[in-house]
Motif scaffolding. Structure first.
Motif, PDB file in Angstrom:
ATOM      1  N   THR A 298       0.795  -1.230   0.000  1.00 12.79           N
ATOM      2  CA  THR A 298       0.000   0.000   0.000  1.00 12.79           C
ATOM      3  C   THR A 298       0.830   1.283   0.000  1.00 12.79           C
ATOM      4  O   THR A 298       0.361   2.301  -0.516  1.00 12.79           O
ATOM      5  N   LEU A 302       0.368   5.117  -1.820  1.00 12.75           N
ATOM      6  CA  LEU A 302       0.247   6.382  -1.096  1.00 12.75           C
ATOM      7  C   LEU A 302       1.315   7.389  -1.494  1.00 12.75           C
ATOM      8  O   LEU A 302       1.160   8.589  -1.261  1.00 12.75           O
ATOM      9  N   LEU A 306       2.252  11.812  -0.531  1.00 19.02           N
ATOM     10  CA  LEU A 306       3.100  12.090   0.634  1.00 19.02           C
ATOM     11  C   LEU A 306       4.047  13.249   0.352  1.00 19.02           C
ATOM     12  O   LEU A 306       4.579  13.383  -0.752  1.00 19.02           O
ATOM     13  N   GLU A 312       5.719  12.197   6.925  1.00 18.68           N
ATOM     14  CA  GLU A 312       5.282  11.544   5.691  1.00 18.68           C
ATOM     15  C   GLU A 312       6.470  11.009   4.900  1.00 18.68           C
ATOM     16  O   GLU A 312       6.381   9.948   4.269  1.00 18.68           O
ATOM     17  N   TRP A 332       1.044   4.781   9.237  1.00 21.64           N
ATOM     18  CA  TRP A 332       0.504   3.918   8.188  1.00 21.64           C
ATOM     19  C   TRP A 332      -0.803   3.273   8.639  1.00 21.64           C
ATOM     20  O   TRP A 332      -1.771   3.235   7.881  1.00 21.64           O
ATOM     21  N   ILE A 335      -3.604   5.814   8.565  1.00 22.31           N
ATOM     22  CA  ILE A 335      -4.025   6.117   7.197  1.00 22.31           C
ATOM     23  C   ILE A 335      -4.864   4.974   6.645  1.00 22.31           C
ATOM     24  O   ILE A 335      -5.926   5.186   6.051  1.00 22.31           O
ATOM     25  N   VAL A 339      -8.747   5.264   5.417  1.00 17.48           N
ATOM     26  CA  VAL A 339      -9.112   4.990   4.026  1.00 17.48           C
ATOM     27  C   VAL A 339     -10.166   3.889   3.951  1.00 17.48           C
ATOM     28  O   VAL A 339     -11.173   4.014   3.235  1.00 17.48           O
TER      29      VAL A 339
END
Length: 365
Positions: A298, A302, A306, A312, A332, A335, A339
């Motif tokens: 993943t 992303l 970032l 980030e 992570w 996030i 999501v």
């Protein structure tokens, strides 16, 4: 992550000792305290010592070893229970226009007499908690049915700790009230896998939605047979691993209905393929492995979003290992959670992650 389990077994071809090595790593939610598992040991009438773990209320060692075999399981991710709709009138339930009396059971719960109602098939009627002390009134209710197999099925699994070979254990295991992925090894060098469960035969549905039980055509007609469950013996890879992932023979009836993502089982497979000389110490190290295949998949997705500095950028450079002091791992996970929740609310999850997991019944998850 907390509630998922892993297990694997390698043959002597891949071990430094020349004998199979088995690793068992069952995970339960940390909120389940006290511990669900407890250690137990005893001797059989044949003098064979058995050691392993069980759970309260079940006088069976579920995972363990004797002098001939070892056995361990992960949860099989099977849909073995269904909700039905029950039409109740005057303390009776309907079947094809005829009414039959409900069975009533009274139990003392927290100092109160609680009434449970069920049908001849074992459909347990659910009511609002404030109504459980009172007699049932007319209406349509949701009722749950789960496997409640006979003593013969229970006894077959109870004999597992006394098996002497993988093949003998495999014959005992397919039918069970617990949907599982069992791994097995014996002192003759055999390794094996046996899927176990009590998946019902559903003539008119796939079990996703409650159906009216007053139409008898919607009722269960039995359970899958022994041969419908997946089995493996001494595979050419010389190892077997499961992690709640999809284990489904495409030529057999649907069993594995809501599997976990394959990322954990893929990581274990990577580790086992790294050597042909694994030791017990290696297995212990693999159990402590913190590398996340899901993060590895993943984070590249992303990356365009970032920034090039700060936390980030740390996430971008993260080694994908979960450590207690790792800021990127915490970010992570946050996030990912955000999501997924947004995708669930927008009904877009199946369109966004179709390659990650599949099920024999529900397609991509």
């Amino acid at each position: 992550v907390i509630t998922n389990s892993n297990n694997w077994v390698i043959s002597g071809v891949l071990s430094s000792s020349g004998f199979p090595i088995m690793s068992s790593d069952p995970h339960l939610d940390l909120s389940k305290q006290p511990n669900t598992f407890y250690e137990s040991s005893y001797k059989s009438w044949q003098g064979n010592s058995v050691f392993g773990i069980s759970v309260p209320g079940i006088p069976i060692i579920l995972m363990g070893r004797n002098r001939d075999i070892s056995f361990t399981l992960t949860y099989g991710m099977m849909d073995m229970g269904d909700y039905f709709l029950e039409k109740v009138k005057d303390g009776k339930y309907e079947r094809d226009g005829n009414y039959f009396p409900l069975t009533v059971r009274k139990h003392l719960v927290a100092g109160k007499n609680v009434l449970f109602y069920e049908t001849a098939e074992g459909h347990i009627i659910e009511r609002n908690i404030e109504n459980y002390e009172h007699e049932i009134v007319d209406g349509i209710y949701v009722a749950l049915r789960v496997p409640d197999r006979n003593d013969e099925i229970t006894m077959r699994q109870a004999l597992l700790p006394f098996a002497t070979t993988v093949q003998e254990a495999q014959k005992l295991l397919p039918q069970s009230n617990l949907g599982s992925n069992y791994l097995l090894a014996d002192n003759r060098g055999n390794i094996g896998y046996q899927q176990t469960g009590s998946v019902p035969l559903r003539p008119t549905s796939n079990g996703l939605l409650p159906l009216p039980a007053w139409k008898s055509e919607n009722l269960w007609t039995g359970y899958l047979a022994d041969d419908d469950y997946l089995t493996k013996l001494n595979p050419p890879e010389q190892f077997i691993t499961t992690a709640n992932n999809l284990n489904q023979d495409p030529n057999k009836p649907c069993v594995n209905t809501y599997p976990a993502l394959p990322t954990r089982v893929n990581r274990i497979t990577e580790l086992l393929k790294q050597s042909t000389n694994h030791s017990v110490e290696d297995m212990m190290r693999y159990q402590g492995d913190t590398f996340s295949k899901l993060a590895d998949i993943t984070i590249p997705l992303l990356d365009p979003f970032l920034s090039k500095s700060g936390i980030e950028d740390e996430l971008r450079k993260w080694d994908r290992r979960f450590q207690i002091d790792s800021r990127p791992s915490a970010l992570w996970f946050r996030i990912l959670l955000t999501v997924v929740l947004k995708l669930l609310k927008s009904d877009q999850l199946t369109h966004t992650f179709p390659p990650l997991a599949s099920s024999c019944r529900r397609g991509d998850l």
